[in-house]
Write a protein that holds these residues in place. Structure first.
Motif, PDB file in Angstrom:
ATOM      1  N   UNK A  34      15.352  29.851  67.093  1.00 16.64           N
ATOM      2  CA  UNK A  34      14.918  28.559  66.305  1.00 16.64           C
ATOM      3  C   UNK A  34      14.892  28.719  64.759  1.00 16.64           C
ATOM      4  N   UNK A  35      14.631  29.867  64.300  1.00 11.39           N
ATOM      5  CA  UNK A  35      14.835  30.097  62.821  1.00 11.39           C
ATOM      6  C   UNK A  35      16.208  29.911  62.253  1.00 11.39           C
ATOM      7  N   UNK A  36      17.414  30.451  63.174  1.00 13.23           N
ATOM      8  CA  UNK A  36      18.787  30.432  62.809  1.00 13.23           C
ATOM      9  C   UNK A  36      19.184  28.979  62.860  1.00 13.23           C
ATOM     10  N   UNK A  37      18.792  28.222  63.873  1.00 18.75           N
ATOM     11  CA  UNK A  37      19.319  26.767  64.180  1.00 18.75           C
ATOM     12  C   UNK A  37      18.687  25.880  63.063  1.00 18.75           C
ATOM     13  N   UNK A  38      17.328  26.153  62.701  1.00 15.68           N
ATOM     14  CA  UNK A  38      16.801  25.509  61.552  1.00 15.68           C
ATOM     15  C   UNK A  38      17.381  25.741  60.105  1.00 15.68           C
ATOM     16  N   UNK A  39      17.652  26.998  60.042  1.00 13.16           N
ATOM     17  CA  UNK A  39      18.299  27.292  58.697  1.00 13.16           C
ATOM     18  C   UNK A  39      19.738  26.800  58.720  1.00 13.16           C
ATOM     19  N   UNK A  40      20.350  26.973  59.905  1.00 13.83           N
ATOM     20  CA  UNK A  40      21.874  26.305  60.001  1.00 13.83           C
ATOM     21  C   UNK A  40      21.769  24.670  59.481  1.00 13.83           C
ATOM     22  N   UNK A  41      20.812  24.038  60.144  1.00 14.77           N
ATOM     23  CA  UNK A  41      20.604  22.693  59.809  1.00 14.77           C
ATOM     24  C   UNK A  41      20.192  22.226  58.354  1.00 14.77           C
ATOM     25  N   UNK A  42      19.192  22.986  58.092  1.00 12.45           N
ATOM     26  CA  UNK A  42      18.860  23.044  56.679  1.00 12.45           C
ATOM     27  C   UNK A  42      20.211  23.263  55.699  1.00 12.45           C
ATOM     28  N   UNK A  95       0.710  20.276  78.141  1.00 11.40           N
ATOM     29  CA  UNK A  95       1.750  20.368  77.483  1.00 11.40           C
ATOM     30  C   UNK A  95       2.513  19.128  77.143  1.00 11.40           C
ATOM     31  N   UNK A  96       2.805  18.200  78.095  1.00  8.36           N
ATOM     32  CA  UNK A  96       3.267  16.958  77.824  1.00  8.36           C
ATOM     33  C   UNK A  96       2.501  15.955  76.846  1.00  8.36           C
ATOM     34  N   UNK A  97       1.348  16.087  76.762  1.00  8.40           N
ATOM     35  CA  UNK A  97       0.521  15.521  76.029  1.00  8.40           C
ATOM     36  C   UNK A  97       0.711  15.971  74.582  1.00  8.40           C
ATOM     37  N   UNK A  98       0.815  17.214  74.417  1.00 12.74           N
ATOM     38  CA  UNK A  98       1.006  17.780  73.091  1.00 12.74           C
ATOM     39  C   UNK A  98       2.441  17.346  72.529  1.00 12.74           C
ATOM     40  N   UNK A  99       3.681  17.535  73.571  1.00  8.12           N
ATOM     41  CA  UNK A  99       4.884  16.790  73.202  1.00  8.12           C
ATOM     42  C   UNK A  99       4.863  15.664  72.749  1.00  8.12           C
ATOM     43  N   UNK A 100       4.131  14.594  73.229  1.00 12.44           N
ATOM     44  CA  UNK A 100       3.923  13.256  72.969  1.00 12.44           C
ATOM     45  C   UNK A 100       3.407  12.915  71.673  1.00 12.44           C
ATOM     46  N   UNK A 101       2.189  13.693  71.274  1.00 12.17           N
ATOM     47  CA  UNK A 101       1.622  13.817  70.278  1.00 12.17           C
ATOM     48  C   UNK A 101       2.474  14.235  68.841  1.00 12.17           C
ATOM     49  N   UNK A 102       3.234  15.291  69.306  1.00 16.61           N
ATOM     50  CA  UNK A 102       4.118  15.872  68.284  1.00 16.61           C
ATOM     51  C   UNK A 102       5.412  14.953  67.763  1.00 16.61           C
ATOM     52  N   UNK A 103       5.758  14.208  68.911  1.00 15.01           N
ATOM     53  CA  UNK A 103       6.850  13.391  68.891  1.00 15.01           C
ATOM     54  C   UNK A 103       6.268  12.128  67.867  1.00 15.01           C
ATOM     55  N   UNK A 104       5.177  11.564  68.156  1.00  9.44           N
ATOM     56  CA  UNK A 104       4.486  10.493  67.063  1.00  9.44           C
ATOM     57  C   UNK A 104       4.380  11.163  65.832  1.00  9.44           C
ATOM     58  N   UNK A 105       4.045  12.277  65.743  1.00  5.17           N
ATOM     59  CA  UNK A 105       3.605  12.790  64.289  1.00  5.17           C
ATOM     60  C   UNK A 105       5.086  13.084  63.875  1.00  5.17           C
ATOM     61  N   UNK A 106       6.142  13.727  64.255  1.00  3.52           N
ATOM     62  CA  UNK A 106       7.324  13.888  63.634  1.00  3.52           C
ATOM     63  C   UNK A 106       7.906  12.621  63.268  1.00  3.52           C
ATOM     64  N   UNK A 107       7.698  11.715  64.217  1.00  2.00           N
ATOM     65  CA  UNK A 107       8.366  10.190  64.026  1.00  2.00           C
ATOM     66  C   UNK A 107       7.740   9.618  62.685  1.00  2.00           C
ATOM     67  N   UNK A 108       6.484   9.770  62.508  1.00  2.00           N
ATOM     68  CA  UNK A 108       6.046   9.119  61.216  1.00  2.00           C
ATOM     69  C   UNK A 108       6.390   9.959  60.368  1.00  2.00           C
ATOM     70  N   UNK A 109       6.517  11.357  60.254  1.00  6.20           N
ATOM     71  CA  UNK A 109       7.126  12.089  59.071  1.00  6.20           C
ATOM     72  C   UNK A 109       8.418  11.781  58.985  1.00  6.20           C
ATOM     73  N   UNK A 110       9.321  11.437  59.753  1.00  6.77           N
ATOM     74  CA  UNK A 110      10.628  10.899  59.290  1.00  6.77           C
ATOM     75  C   UNK A 110      10.558   9.657  58.912  1.00  6.77           C
ATOM     76  N   UNK A 127      14.129  14.738  62.497  1.00  5.81           N
ATOM     77  CA  UNK A 127      14.143  14.100  63.800  1.00  5.81           C
ATOM     78  C   UNK A 127      14.895  15.188  64.638  1.00  5.81           C
ATOM     79  N   UNK A 128      15.786  15.910  64.111  1.00  2.00           N
ATOM     80  CA  UNK A 128      16.570  16.977  65.093  1.00  2.00           C
ATOM     81  C   UNK A 128      15.797  18.259  65.285  1.00  2.00           C
ATOM     82  N   UNK A 129      14.748  18.397  64.437  1.00  2.14           N
ATOM     83  CA  UNK A 129      13.877  19.918  64.585  1.00  2.14           C
ATOM     84  C   UNK A 129      13.304  19.929  66.090  1.00  2.14           C
ATOM     85  N   UNK A 130      12.529  18.816  66.314  1.00  2.00           N
ATOM     86  CA  UNK A 130      11.456  18.961  67.347  1.00  2.00           C
ATOM     87  C   UNK A 130      12.358  19.343  68.812  1.00  2.00           C
ATOM     88  N   UNK A 131      13.245  18.253  68.947  1.00  3.21           N
ATOM     89  CA  UNK A 131      14.035  18.241  70.300  1.00  3.21           C
ATOM     90  C   UNK A 131      14.852  19.551  70.359  1.00  3.21           C
TER      91      UNK A 131
END
Length: 157
Positions: A34-42, A95-110, A127-131
């Motif tokens: 996850x760190x390396x992919x985020x570093x590459x995307x950044x 876990x599914x509830x956490x993912x849905x809440x995370x999607x809404x939170x990341x969507x608002x951040x985006x 938008x790419x980071x969470x999936x």
């Protein structure tokens, strides 16, 4: 007598440690991936790294900070309610509830980054980071924890 010491009772020093190594491998490889992919995307998108414990660099404006706090506290309350009501059905539903809440939170951040940020690529990275992170975590879980699917989807019909 395997696992039982005749003099002192059960012998816990002979417990299997391979599960411990599997969990360790999952945590280490998943975190590094996850760190390396985020570093590459950044680096590819030209996005600055946000400081982990610095709220000033994580929010675009005060409205973003306020709504994000509502997401965090409201999401925690919803998660706890769902967890307690679905306790015996396995970890999939909470876990599914956490993912849905995370999607809404990341969507608002985006959305806030797209409308108010100086760098136009900030919202693309968000938008790419969470999936991508969820995909890496699930792949690592299936590789390092062979019983992951059985435990995770327990109780789901």
């Amino acid at each position: 007598m395997d696992g039982v010491n005749r003099m002192y009772g059960p012998d816990y020093s002979g417990m299997q440690t391979d599960v411990m190594w599997e969990v360790f491998g999952f945590l280490v490889v998943g975190s590094i991936a996850v760190f390396l992919v985020n570093w590459f995307l950044r680096r590819t998108l030209g996005v600055k790294r946000k400081r982990f414990f610095s709220p000033s660099s994580n929010y675009v404006n005060s409205q973003h900070q306020k709504v994000d706090a509502y997401f965090r506290w409201g999401g925690a309350a919803i998660f706890l309610l769902v967890f307690f009501f679905t306790y015996g059905q396995g970890p999939f539903i909470p876990f599914a509830v956490l993912v849905v809440i995370g999607i809404f939170q990341e969507g608002y951040t985006a959305y806030m980054e797209k409308t108010h940020s100086d760098n136009r690529n900030d919202f693309k990275f968000t938008l790419m980071q969470l999936p991508i992170a969820l995909t890496i975590i699930f792949i690592c879980a299936y590789i390092f924890l062979p019983d992951f699917g059985d435990v995770f989807f327990y109780g789901v019909d």
